[in-house]
Design an enzyme around this catalytic site. Structure first.
Site, PDB file in Angstrom:
ATOM      1  N   THR A 135      38.431  48.034  37.360  1.00  0.00           N
ATOM      2  CA  THR A 135      39.227  47.745  38.550  1.00  0.00           C
ATOM      3  C   THR A 135      40.055  46.484  38.353  1.00  0.00           C
ATOM      4  O   THR A 135      41.224  46.411  38.749  1.00  0.00           O
ATOM      5  CB  THR A 135      38.307  47.591  39.770  1.00  0.00           C
ATOM      6  N   HIS A 179      43.144  47.160  36.343  1.00  0.00           N
ATOM      7  CA  HIS A 179      44.196  47.759  37.166  1.00  0.00           C
ATOM      8  C   HIS A 179      44.911  46.678  37.981  1.00  0.00           C
ATOM      9  O   HIS A 179      46.140  46.682  38.094  1.00  0.00           O
ATOM     10  CB  HIS A 179      43.601  48.804  38.115  1.00  0.00           C
TER      11      HIS A 179
END
Length: 354
Positions: free
Chosen positions: A40, A43
């Site tokens: 995450t 990203h």
């Protein structure tokens, strides 16, 4: 305090000075000691389409895998005291939706995630609700849970939730993806009594780590097919349980081909795009596909704490997935390692920032 911030929409992160977060009456303020970089966070750094879809407030501080020391508690907080060594459940739930009221907090429809929709742990201090705090030791000790191991409780929880979703005692288990979470899945499956464990990946160093962590067979799927591992192990039927960690279309497709009739697949990996699967095989072989997101709150936390405190071997196998602990100021190098897959788990040290 110093914090690693997403200061504006777009690629990159900035190490900067920000005010310390304030501790509300039901909150706990934690001095961050270690924090892990996960997919995450990659990203968010890249500010790709996934990040744009997840993150609704900028600026903010990323980071949700962490371990630290409690420095302040709100005046309404029971059970957590200053000096406690803790990790944190990153999903902050509403408490009032149907699932929350039924005790299924991990399925809350209004979840706000630490380090995604609210300030996270890539900072010297983080504040979270007391209900999200997991206390390792009340006296500040590290006899069982080191800072490095404590920072892994979030990803380890993903691995435990995935691995134990279906019974694995005496079963043949296929794990697709030998990154840190895949390696943790191997360790947990071995601890829980699986018979044969096969792991797939395309990175030789990660397959070696999986083998050292307890896998009976490893498959480099860039050159070899899974059915060869079945033959090498003397398996006469397919795999009973599949753990899909990679998020790769080809991984799930080949997993389905090699499952036994009635087999069960737990899916943790997030695919970057939609893809086709052989639904005829799913139906006619009566396969079960179960999505996994995060941890069961807080049954998974109880399970992993119990397993770790009772097994030195499991503690060692989980901790060895950490290959790099870097001063927080070297975050760019840490992100390079994590993005390239050239190591294992990367942790940022917030005790030693420079």
């Amino acid at each position: 305090m110093r914090a690693l911030r997403k200061t504006e929409p777009g690629p990159g992160l900035t190490l900067t000075e920000v005010p310390e977060p304030e501790c509300g009456p039901w909150d706990v303020k934690i001095r961050v000691l270690r924090a892990g970089i996960c997919g995450t966070d990659l990203h968010i750094q890249a500010w790709d389409e996934s990040a744009k879809a997840m993150c609704d407030t900028v600026p903010f501080t990323p980071g949700h895998e962490f371990y630290g020391e409690v420095v302040e508690v709100g005046d309404q907080v029971p059970d957590v005291t200053v000096g406690d060594r803790v990790s944190g459940e990153g999903h902050v739930v509403c408490g009032t939706c149907r699932n929350c009221r039924a005790g299924r907090k991990q399925m809350c429809i209004r979840t706000r995630s630490v380090g995604v929709q609210r300030d996270g742990a890539f900072a010297e201090y983080v504040v979270i609700p007391h209900l999200n705090v997991w206390v390792h030791e009340h006296d500040g000790g590290t006899a069982l849970i080191s800072p490095e191991l404590g920072a892994l409780f979030d990803p380890l929880g993903n691995a435990v939730h995935t691995t134990l979703k279906f019974p694995v005692v005496g079963e043949d288990v296929l794990v697709t993806g030998a990154g840190p979470i895949g390696q943790m899945c191997v360790a947990v499956a071995r601890h829980a009594g699986a018979r044969y464990i096969t792991v797939t990946d395309v990175a030789p160093h990660r397959l070696r780590m999986a083998a050292d962590g307890g896998a009976d067979a490893t498959v480099d799927v860039s050159t070899t097919r899974i059915r060869q591992a079945k033959r090498d192990l003397g398996m006469r039927e397919g795999f009973d349980v599949g753990l899909e960690i990679s998020g790769q279309a080809s991984a799930l497709q080949e997993m389905i081909e090699n499952m036994n009739h009635g087999g069960k697949i737990a899916l943790l990996g997030l695919p970057p795009r939609q893809f086709e699967i052989d639904w005829t095989a799913v139906v006619t072989r009566m396969l079960t596909l179960q999505g996994i997101y995060g941890r069961e709150m807080f049954e998974t936390w109880n399970a992993m704490a119990a397993m770790l405190t009772s097994s030195r071997l499991l503690r060692d196998l989980v901790t060895r997935t950490v290959t790099d602990v870097l001063p927080a100021s070297q975050f760019e190098h840490g992100y390079e390692i994590a993005r390239s897959g050239s190591g294992g788990k990367v942790l940022l040290d917030w005790e030693t920032i420079d």
